[in-house]
Design a protein around this motif. Structure first.
Motif, PDB file in Angstrom:
ATOM      1  N   LYS A  98       0.844  -1.186   0.000  1.00  0.00           N
ATOM      2  CA  LYS A  98       0.000   0.000   0.000  1.00  0.00           C
ATOM      3  C   LYS A  98       0.890   1.250   0.000  1.00  0.00           C
ATOM      4  O   LYS A  98       1.989   1.252   0.567  1.00  0.00           O
ATOM      5  CB  LYS A  98      -0.911   0.038   1.233  1.00  0.00           C
ATOM      6  N   ILE A  99       0.377   2.326  -0.614  1.00  0.00           N
ATOM      7  CA  ILE A  99       1.094   3.596  -0.683  1.00  0.00           C
ATOM      8  C   ILE A  99       0.213   4.699  -0.116  1.00  0.00           C
ATOM      9  O   ILE A  99      -0.988   4.762  -0.428  1.00  0.00           O
ATOM     10  CB  ILE A  99       1.451   3.975  -2.145  1.00  0.00           C
ATOM     11  N   PHE A 100       0.792   5.561   0.707  1.00  0.00           N
ATOM     12  CA  PHE A 100       0.122   6.800   1.083  1.00  0.00           C
ATOM     13  C   PHE A 100       0.907   7.944   0.463  1.00  0.00           C
ATOM     14  O   PHE A 100       2.124   8.055   0.657  1.00  0.00           O
ATOM     15  CB  PHE A 100       0.051   6.999   2.599  1.00  0.00           C
ATOM     16  N   PHE A 101       0.215   8.806  -0.287  1.00  0.00           N
ATOM     17  CA  PHE A 101       0.880   9.929  -0.944  1.00  0.00           C
ATOM     18  C   PHE A 101       0.739  11.199  -0.112  1.00  0.00           C
ATOM     19  O   PHE A 101      -0.349  11.534   0.368  1.00  0.00           O
ATOM     20  CB  PHE A 101       0.298  10.166  -2.341  1.00  0.00           C
ATOM     21  N   ALA A 102       1.864  11.895   0.022  1.00  0.00           N
ATOM     22  CA  ALA A 102       1.912  13.161   0.749  1.00  0.00           C
ATOM     23  C   ALA A 102       2.526  14.221  -0.170  1.00  0.00           C
ATOM     24  O   ALA A 102       2.639  14.025  -1.374  1.00  0.00           O
ATOM     25  CB  ALA A 102       2.736  12.984   2.026  1.00  0.00           C
ATOM     26  N   ASN A 103       2.927  15.346   0.420  1.00  0.00           N
ATOM     27  CA  ASN A 103       3.469  16.461  -0.360  1.00  0.00           C
ATOM     28  C   ASN A 103       4.974  16.627  -0.215  1.00  0.00           C
ATOM     29  O   ASN A 103       5.562  17.477  -0.905  1.00  0.00           O
ATOM     30  CB  ASN A 103       2.805  17.771   0.072  1.00  0.00           C
ATOM     31  N   SER A 104       5.585  15.866   0.665  1.00  0.00           N
ATOM     32  CA  SER A 104       7.006  16.075   0.947  1.00  0.00           C
ATOM     33  C   SER A 104       7.569  14.864   1.672  1.00  0.00           C
ATOM     34  O   SER A 104       6.823  13.983   2.124  1.00  0.00           O
ATOM     35  CB  SER A 104       7.190  17.313   1.841  1.00  0.00           C
ATOM     36  N   GLY A 105       8.880  14.864   1.832  1.00  0.00           N
ATOM     37  CA  GLY A 105       9.525  13.807   2.585  1.00  0.00           C
ATOM     38  C   GLY A 105       9.155  13.840   4.054  1.00  0.00           C
ATOM     39  O   GLY A 105       8.942  12.791   4.687  1.00  0.00           O
ATOM     40  N   ALA A 106       9.076  15.028   4.618  1.00  0.00           N
ATOM     41  CA  ALA A 106       8.704  15.150   6.030  1.00  0.00           C
ATOM     42  C   ALA A 106       7.313  14.573   6.265  1.00  0.00           C
ATOM     43  O   ALA A 106       7.078  13.853   7.249  1.00  0.00           O
ATOM     44  CB  ALA A 106       8.754  16.612   6.460  1.00  0.00           C
ATOM     45  N   GLU A 107       6.392  14.854   5.356  1.00  0.00           N
ATOM     46  CA  GLU A 107       5.031  14.330   5.522  1.00  0.00           C
ATOM     47  C   GLU A 107       4.987  12.817   5.324  1.00  0.00           C
ATOM     48  O   GLU A 107       4.213  12.120   5.993  1.00  0.00           O
ATOM     49  CB  GLU A 107       4.083  15.016   4.542  1.00  0.00           C
ATOM     50  N   ALA A 108       5.797  12.306   4.412  1.00  0.00           N
ATOM     51  CA  ALA A 108       5.881  10.849   4.253  1.00  0.00           C
ATOM     52  C   ALA A 108       6.396  10.215   5.538  1.00  0.00           C
ATOM     53  O   ALA A 108       5.911   9.157   5.965  1.00  0.00           O
ATOM     54  CB  ALA A 108       6.790  10.506   3.075  1.00  0.00           C
ATOM     55  N   ASN A 109       7.378  10.860   6.171  1.00  0.00           N
ATOM     56  CA  ASN A 109       7.912  10.347   7.436  1.00  0.00           C
ATOM     57  C   ASN A 109       6.896  10.465   8.566  1.00  0.00           C
ATOM     58  O   ASN A 109       6.845   9.613   9.463  1.00  0.00           O
ATOM     59  CB  ASN A 109       9.208  11.073   7.795  1.00  0.00           C
ATOM     60  N   GLU A 110       6.095  11.516   8.561  1.00  0.00           N
ATOM     61  CA  GLU A 110       5.004  11.631   9.540  1.00  0.00           C
ATOM     62  C   GLU A 110       4.069  10.434   9.420  1.00  0.00           C
ATOM     63  O   GLU A 110       3.646   9.849  10.421  1.00  0.00           O
ATOM     64  CB  GLU A 110       4.225  12.926   9.308  1.00  0.00           C
ATOM     65  N   CYS A 111       3.739  10.079   8.182  1.00  0.00           N
ATOM     66  CA  CYS A 111       2.864   8.931   7.955  1.00  0.00           C
ATOM     67  C   CYS A 111       3.502   7.642   8.481  1.00  0.00           C
ATOM     68  O   CYS A 111       2.829   6.807   9.095  1.00  0.00           O
ATOM     69  CB  CYS A 111       2.555   8.794   6.469  1.00  0.00           C
ATOM     70  N   ALA A 112       4.806   7.498   8.254  1.00  0.00           N
ATOM     71  CA  ALA A 112       5.516   6.311   8.747  1.00  0.00           C
ATOM     72  C   ALA A 112       5.478   6.234  10.265  1.00  0.00           C
ATOM     73  O   ALA A 112       5.265   5.160  10.848  1.00  0.00           O
ATOM     74  CB  ALA A 112       6.964   6.342   8.246  1.00  0.00           C
ATOM     75  N   ILE A 113       5.669   7.368  10.922  1.00  0.00           N
ATOM     76  CA  ILE A 113       5.655   7.419  12.385  1.00  0.00           C
ATOM     77  C   ILE A 113       4.268   7.032  12.914  1.00  0.00           C
ATOM     78  O   ILE A 113       4.137   6.218  13.838  1.00  0.00           O
ATOM     79  CB  ILE A 113       6.058   8.827  12.873  1.00  0.00           C
ATOM     80  N   LYS A 114       3.227   7.591  12.314  1.00  0.00           N
ATOM     81  CA  LYS A 114       1.859   7.256  12.749  1.00  0.00           C
ATOM     82  C   LYS A 114       1.539   5.795  12.496  1.00  0.00           C
ATOM     83  O   LYS A 114       0.904   5.129  13.328  1.00  0.00           O
ATOM     84  CB  LYS A 114       0.861   8.161  12.024  1.00  0.00           C
ATOM     85  N   THR A 115       1.978   5.280  11.353  1.00  0.00           N
ATOM     86  CA  THR A 115       1.718   3.875  11.033  1.00  0.00           C
ATOM     87  C   THR A 115       2.391   2.954  12.034  1.00  0.00           C
ATOM     88  O   THR A 115       1.784   1.986  12.526  1.00  0.00           O
ATOM     89  CB  THR A 115       2.214   3.554   9.610  1.00  0.00           C
ATOM     90  N   ALA A 116       3.645   3.239  12.357  1.00  0.00           N
ATOM     91  CA  ALA A 116       4.376   2.404  13.312  1.00  0.00           C
ATOM     92  C   ALA A 116       3.723   2.418  14.682  1.00  0.00           C
ATOM     93  O   ALA A 116       3.591   1.379  15.350  1.00  0.00           O
ATOM     94  CB  ALA A 116       5.823   2.879  13.408  1.00  0.00           C
ATOM     95  N   ARG A 117       3.294   3.592  15.108  1.00  0.00           N
ATOM     96  CA  ARG A 117       2.694   3.693  16.434  1.00  0.00           C
ATOM     97  C   ARG A 117       1.327   3.008  16.485  1.00  0.00           C
ATOM     98  O   ARG A 117       0.994   2.345  17.467  1.00  0.00           O
ATOM     99  CB  ARG A 117       2.603   5.160  16.847  1.00  0.00           C
ATOM    100  N   LYS A 118       0.547   3.141  15.425  1.00  0.00           N
ATOM    101  CA  LYS A 118      -0.758   2.456  15.433  1.00  0.00           C
ATOM    102  C   LYS A 118      -0.575   0.947  15.364  1.00  0.00           C
ATOM    103  O   LYS A 118      -1.283   0.190  16.047  1.00  0.00           O
ATOM    104  CB  LYS A 118      -1.641   2.932  14.274  1.00  0.00           C
ATOM    105  N   TYR A 119       0.352   0.488  14.531  1.00  0.00           N
ATOM    106  CA  TYR A 119       0.618  -0.954  14.420  1.00  0.00           C
ATOM    107  C   TYR A 119       0.928  -1.543  15.796  1.00  0.00           C
ATOM    108  O   TYR A 119       0.371  -2.569  16.194  1.00  0.00           O
ATOM    109  CB  TYR A 119       1.795  -1.193  13.474  1.00  0.00           C
ATOM    110  N   SER A 120       1.816  -0.878  16.519  1.00  0.00           N
ATOM    111  CA  SER A 120       2.242  -1.399  17.814  1.00  0.00           C
ATOM    112  C   SER A 120       1.153  -1.232  18.869  1.00  0.00           C
ATOM    113  O   SER A 120       0.907  -2.124  19.684  1.00  0.00           O
ATOM    114  CB  SER A 120       3.519  -0.688  18.258  1.00  0.00           C
ATOM    115  N   SER A 121       0.470  -0.091  18.835  1.00  0.00           N
ATOM    116  CA  SER A 121      -0.598   0.168  19.812  1.00  0.00           C
ATOM    117  C   SER A 121      -1.717  -0.859  19.695  1.00  0.00           C
ATOM    118  O   SER A 121      -2.250  -1.342  20.700  1.00  0.00           O
ATOM    119  CB  SER A 121      -1.156   1.576  19.591  1.00  0.00           C
ATOM    120  N   SER A 122      -2.045  -1.217  18.454  1.00  0.00           N
ATOM    121  CA  SER A 122      -3.137  -2.164  18.229  1.00  0.00           C
ATOM    122  C   SER A 122      -2.811  -3.551  18.753  1.00  0.00           C
ATOM    123  O   SER A 122      -3.719  -4.309  19.136  1.00  0.00           O
ATOM    124  CB  SER A 122      -3.446  -2.255  16.729  1.00  0.00           C
TER     125      SER A 122
END
Length: 388
Positions: A98-122
């Motif tokens: 799966k791909i999430f599209f953002a506007n920049s590298g920082a935003e792509a990294n924000e998505c990665a951080i949120k994904t990692a935290r939700k994965y582990s939290s769940s």
């Protein structure tokens, strides 16, 4: 508007966040830039690794113009053909799911951080949220990615920073020292661009991968700068022979238009669900159309050429007097000298060569299509400036 008027207008009206060089670029072709006075330069900066196929690239330009002539924006409440086609290409070439599209590298990294935290939290509860990053890393300018950046000089003036980030030395001992039962991910650049083009040790990277898999910790690889052919691989992790859980990228993917991508692999492909994340402009059809033209051309032949060009530049730069070392992969090169990197960049600019700096190193990020004649001019100017 002449040069002096432009400079005055900029200083009067734009936030003073950049230490600009005294040049205004207005055009060019391929690896050649042209300033407002008509002077030509060899481009070994590509807008900090963005213009992968150089200036005024016909294939990219035609793809963008064709899309502009259809529709310039579709919000993410609806389907978009260029977005779907780009996602399909990226998944096919990387095995991402799966791909999430953002506007920049920082935003792509924000998505990665949120994904990692939700994965582990769940799976393990909300107390498992810490992310280990490496010292000397750089992950972006948003509050989360700035906090993730492992350089103390970036951690000034903007307190309070976010919780949940730890900074490790690039060794397994360093990782172990920061690991706790709260750790949910390890996030790292395989070549630390902003801190001096420092490539990580391949054996260390393999050990981190094993460490993460054994503990169900997500491995996030930040390929904002190293991705999209820059290192002679489509993505640098492929040259390190690892299988990350999340890969982020931007810069060269857009070839000049803002786009970022967070690529999620099998383990976390379904982590983000409706309402977890979003972006108004992310996956803009014009940016995606341009990105498709980039990804389609990053074939094995071109990637081998990038490796060869990188080897050619390194071999010749290492012979220059006063060069202490040359680091990097492909066309991502760092040059260590005894001289001041900023002064070298300024002297190169006067001679018609555009280079970057990274801490105390000179950094080269030329277009992937730079030719031998252009590389030889760059080497000659570097020799004049560094070797004098």
């Amino acid at each position: 508007m002449n040069e002096n008027t432009l400079f005055e207008c900029d200083k009067s009206n734009i936030a003073n966040t950049y230490a600009r060089y005294g040049v205004a670029f207005v055009g060019g072709k391929g690896s050649t830039l042209i300033d407002i006075n008509g002077k030509e330069y060899i481009d070994c900066a590509t807008g900090i690794g963005v213009n992968a196929f150089g200036v005024n690239d016909e294939a990219w330009k035609n793809a963008v113009i064709n899309q502009i002539n259809q529709i310039q924006h579709v919000c993410n409440l609806y389907y978009s053909k260029p977005q779907a086609e780009l996602a399909k290409l990226l998944c096919e070439k990387t095995n991402a799911k799966k791909i999430f599209f953002a506007n920049s590298g920082a935003e792509a990294n924000e998505c990665a951080i949120k994904t990692a935290r939700k994965y582990s939290s769940s799976r393990y509860g909300e107390q498992r949220y810490e992310i280990i990053t490496l010292k000397n890393s750089f992950h972006g300018r948003t509050m989360a990615t700035l906090t993730a950046t492992g350089q103390p000089n970036f951690h000034k003036h903007f307190n309070p920073f976010l919780q949940g980030f730890k900074y490790a030395e690039a060794t397994m001992d360093g990782i172990w020292k920061q690991y706790t039962d709260k750790t949910c991910a390890v996030m790292m650049e395989l070549i630390q661009g902003e801190s001096g083009v420092n490539a990580l040790d391949k054996e260390f990277v393999k050990q981190v991968e094993k460490f993460c898999k054994e503990r169900d910790i997500l491995l996030i690889i930040d390929e904002v700068q190293t991705g999209n052919g820059r290192t002679g691989y489509l993505y640098a992790y492929q040259g390190f022979d690892i299988s990350p859980d999340i890969v982020t990228t931007a810069k060269g993917l857009g070839n000049g238009l803002p786009i970022g991508a967070c690529m999620m692999f099998e383990k976390c492909e379904n982590t983000l669900t409706y309402g977890d994340h979003g972006s108004t402009f992310g996956g803009n059809p014009v940016a995606c159309a341009g990105a498709i033209s980039v990804i389609e051309r990053l074939n094995d032949h071109l990637l081998l050429e990038v490796q060869g060009k990188g080897a050619y530049l390194k071999a010749h730069i290492e012979r220059i007097k006063n060069v202490k070392s040359v680091s990097g992969m492909g066309l991502m090169i760092g040059i260590e000298t005894d001289k001041n990197a900023k002064e070298i960049a300024e002297q190169c600019l006067k001679r018609g060569l555009v280079v970057l700096t990274a801490h105390q190193k000179v950094r080269l990020l030329p277009p992937l299509i730079i030719n031998k004649t252009e590389m030889d001019v760059a080497i000659r100017i570097l020799n004049e400036v560094i070797g004098q």
